[in-house]
Design an enzyme around this catalytic site. Structure first.
Site, PDB file in Angstrom:
ATOM      1  CG  ASN A 114      -6.862  -1.136  -3.365  1.00 15.60           C
ATOM      2  OD1 ASN A 114      -7.830  -1.821  -3.702  1.00 15.60           O
ATOM      3  ND2 ASN A 114      -6.040  -0.565  -4.225  1.00 15.60           N
ATOM      4  CG  HIS A 160       8.533 -48.531  15.270  1.00 16.33           C
ATOM      5  ND1 HIS A 160       9.158 -48.066  14.134  1.00 16.33           N
ATOM      6  CD2 HIS A 160       9.452 -48.411  16.276  1.00 16.33           C
ATOM      7  CE1 HIS A 160      10.408 -47.706  14.420  1.00 16.33           C
ATOM      8  NE2 HIS A 160      10.608 -47.892  15.719  1.00 16.33           N
ATOM      9  CB  SER A 281     -23.665 -49.212  12.210  1.00 17.83           C
ATOM     10  OG  SER A 281     -24.133 -49.961  11.109  1.00 17.83           O
ATOM     11  CE  LYS A 287     -19.161 -50.288  12.998  1.00 15.35           C
ATOM     12  NZ  LYS A 287     -18.087 -50.615  12.119  1.00 15.35           N
ATOM     13  CG  ASN A 289     -19.240 -46.509  13.724  1.00 11.07           C
ATOM     14  OD1 ASN A 289     -18.627 -47.527  14.030  1.00 11.07           O
ATOM     15  ND2 ASN A 289     -20.249 -46.504  12.865  1.00 11.07           N
ATOM     16  CD  GLU A 294     -14.363 -42.850  11.873  1.00 10.92           C
ATOM     17  OE1 GLU A 294     -14.225 -43.512  10.842  1.00 10.92           O
ATOM     18  OE2 GLU A 294     -15.372 -42.929  12.593  1.00 10.92           O
ATOM     19  CE1 TYR A 321      -7.392  -6.222  -3.550  1.00 11.49           C
ATOM     20  CE2 TYR A 321      -7.743  -5.392  -5.767  1.00 11.49           C
ATOM     21  CZ  TYR A 321      -8.158  -6.156  -4.696  1.00 11.49           C
ATOM     22  OH  TYR A 321      -9.335  -6.845  -4.771  1.00 11.49           O
TER      23      TYR A 321
HETATM   24  N1  ARG Z   1     -13.790  -6.943  -3.133  1.00  8.75           N
HETATM   25  C1  ARG Z   1     -12.433  -6.547  -3.220  1.00  8.75           C
HETATM   26  C2  ARG Z   1     -11.548  -7.622  -2.579  1.00  8.75           C
HETATM   27  O1  ARG Z   1     -12.073  -8.408  -1.889  1.00  8.75           O
HETATM   28  C3  ARG Z   1     -12.221  -5.252  -2.541  1.00  8.75           C
HETATM   29  C4  ARG Z   1     -11.054  -4.463  -3.029  1.00  8.75           C
HETATM   30  C5  ARG Z   1     -11.283  -3.985  -4.398  1.00  8.75           C
HETATM   31  N2  ARG Z   1     -10.240  -3.106  -4.850  1.00  8.75           N
HETATM   32  C6  ARG Z   1     -10.083  -2.796  -6.118  1.00  8.75           C
HETATM   33  N3  ARG Z   1      -9.071  -2.054  -6.406  1.00  8.75           N
HETATM   34  N4  ARG Z   1     -10.864  -3.265  -7.068  1.00  8.75           N
HETATM   35  O2  ARG Z   1     -10.369  -7.676  -2.787  1.00  8.75           O
END
Ligand code: ARG
Length: 463
Positions: A114, A160, A281, A287, A289, A294, A321
């Site tokens: 995490n 405008h 084109s 042309k 372009n 774009e 998380y």
């Molecule tokens: N691959 C996961 C992500 O991108 C990584 C973190 C995973 N953590 C967990 N508690 N499963 O978020």
């Protein structure tokens, strides 16, 4: 279909994942883009674990060397990425285990995926912010180059998309420099805000090990560790800020692109895009372009889409998380690629385009573009109230229209038929050159003003 359980987290599982579960769960297909950041984070973590005595120096050194080997394998394209290992974090760790044996398992002390993914993604996004800052400055330089050449070239200014008043080419170019200057400062602000380290938040609550978060923060170029471990693993606002800033800047680029599309048309002929930025084109030989313009006009769509998508991913998530957050990356990657490509294309297009000064001037002089100058002359010289001057000018415009000529082509006698006090002096303000030269109010289009702004921005970019 079942297999043996996952080698990283499968301790409590008897069976492996269904193949479809594996497919939906895996992020290695895209998060391998953060491999370098992942290894950078791991190296900082391992060095800190050794410095704090949590790991022995020998183990830390073995891990460090192993990580460098993994990095070189990734760079050489020989790294065996595996979907079964889910993501970049577990792919790297599994390979490290192959290379150095069970000591690899010590790297994950006082850390979780995490905080690991939060670090990797922050480092990756910070790199994109830096590249964006560079790219925006390049586009600004291209505009300044155009403005220097044509500080006093006269072109029509529009409201405008109707001819409003004459302006200078340099002033129009510098308008984009102002917009991009704000974009630049938005990226700089965002960089300062995002530059805090989540590493050491561990899973969500911090860790009982005596880690040194200040040390890892410094090693990774962050200003400080994030102060709250829950926040550190839970938020992705840094990516949203990147996307938001990129969206606003892409919006600016899109407006300019639209102008280039219009200006390069046979009806306007204001600019000629260079061959390097135009296509032909396959059926119409005449042309030429403006495809790059774009495409740039359209890029805002996917960048803004990425912003909306990530907002939706994040908006209802309870702290901290959730796996939803794995869906944070792909669109940011795509948006960043397209944004940086847009900036590079825009700086090339702008630097290479050539203005058709005759067409610009002729267009500026048509459409009674100096009518306001005439009204202002009536106010200044004859002391008419502006409303009355507006009325008199309207009558003169109608007269010129009836005679199928422009305001400077009317005879003095004709003008005096509308207001007897008008003198010859009025013709001095009716040319487009006189019109732009007169607009010296701060921020106005006069060539002298434009040159002052060019000097200011050049100093800013060089400083
Ligand atoms: N691959 C996961 C992500 O991108 C990584 C973190 C995973 N953590 C967990 N508690 N499963 O978020």
């Amino acid at each position: 279909m079942t297999k043996t359980s996952n080698q990283m987290w499968g301790g409590r599982f008897q069976a492996g994942n269904d193949a479809i579960m594996e497919a939906i769960n895996a992020s290695i297909g895209f998060d391998q883009r953060m491999a370098a950041q992942d290894i950078q984070g791991s190296r900082a973590h391992a060095a800190m674990l050794a410095a704090t005595g949590i790991l022995t120096d020998t183990d830390a050194e073995t891990i460090r060397e192993g990580l460098l080997t993994v990095l070189s394998e990734i760079e050489a394209g020989t790294f065996p990425f595996s979907t079964a290992l889910e993501d970049i974090h577990m792919n790297v760790e599994a390979r490290l285990t192959d290379l150095i044996g069970p000591v690899a398992g010590r790297l994950h002390t006082a850390r979780s995926r995490n905080d690991q993914v939060a670090v990797d993604f922050r480092l990756w996004t910070r790199d994109q912010v830096d590249a964006s800052i560079e790219g925006i400055q390049q586009v600004m330089r291209a505009f300044i180059g155009q403005a220097e050449q044509g500080a006093d070239w006269v072109m029509p200014g529009f409201t405008h998309l109707q001819t409003a008043q004459p302006v200078t080419w340099g002033h129009h170019m510098m308008a984009y420099v102002e917009m991009l200057g704000r974009d630049l400062s938005r990226f700089r602000d965002a960089r300062a805000r995002m530059n805090e380290s989540p590493l050491g938040a561990a899973a969500l609550a911090g860790t009982p090990y005596p880690i040194d978060r200040h040390m890892t923060a410094e090693a990774l170029g962050f200003d400080r560790p994030m102060a709250n471990s829950l926040d550190a693993v839970a938020d992705r606002d840094f990516a949203l800020e990147f996307l938001s800033n990129a969206s606003i800047c892409a919006m600016h680029l899109s407006r300019l692109s639209e102008e280039l599309v219009i200006w390069s048309s046979a009806q306007f002929r204001f600019v000629k895009m260079s061959d390097r930025w135009s296509t032909g084109s396959s059926i119409m030989p005449q042309k030429r372009n403006p495809d790059a313009a774009e495409l740039l006009r359209a890029k805002i769509g996917r960048i803004f889409g990425a912003h909306t998508a990530l907002m939706m991913v994040m908006k209802g998530l309870p702290l901290t998380y959730s796996k939803d957050m794995q869906e944070d990356k792909e669109q940011v990657f795509d948006a960043a690629d397209n944004f940086l490509l847009s900036l590079a294309a825009m700086s090339g297009m702008v630097a290479d385009m050539s203005a058709n000064t005759e067409a610009l001037r002729a267009s500026a002089a048509s459409g009674f573009s100096t009518a306001t100058d005439l009204a202002d002359w009536l106010v200044r010289t004859l002391n008419l109230p502006f409303r009355e001057a507006h009325h008199v000018t309207g009558a003169l415009v109608a007269m010129a229209e009836a005679q199928d000529c422009d305001l400077p082509d009317l005879s003095l006698a004709d003008m005096q038929a509308v207001n007897a006090d008008i003198t010859d002096d009025v013709f001095n303000v009716l040319t487009v050159e006189a019109s732009v030269a007169s607009r010296t109010s701060y921020g106005g289009t006069a060539p002298d003003n434009v040159r002052v702004q060019i000097a200011r921005w050049t100093a800013e970019l060089d400083g």
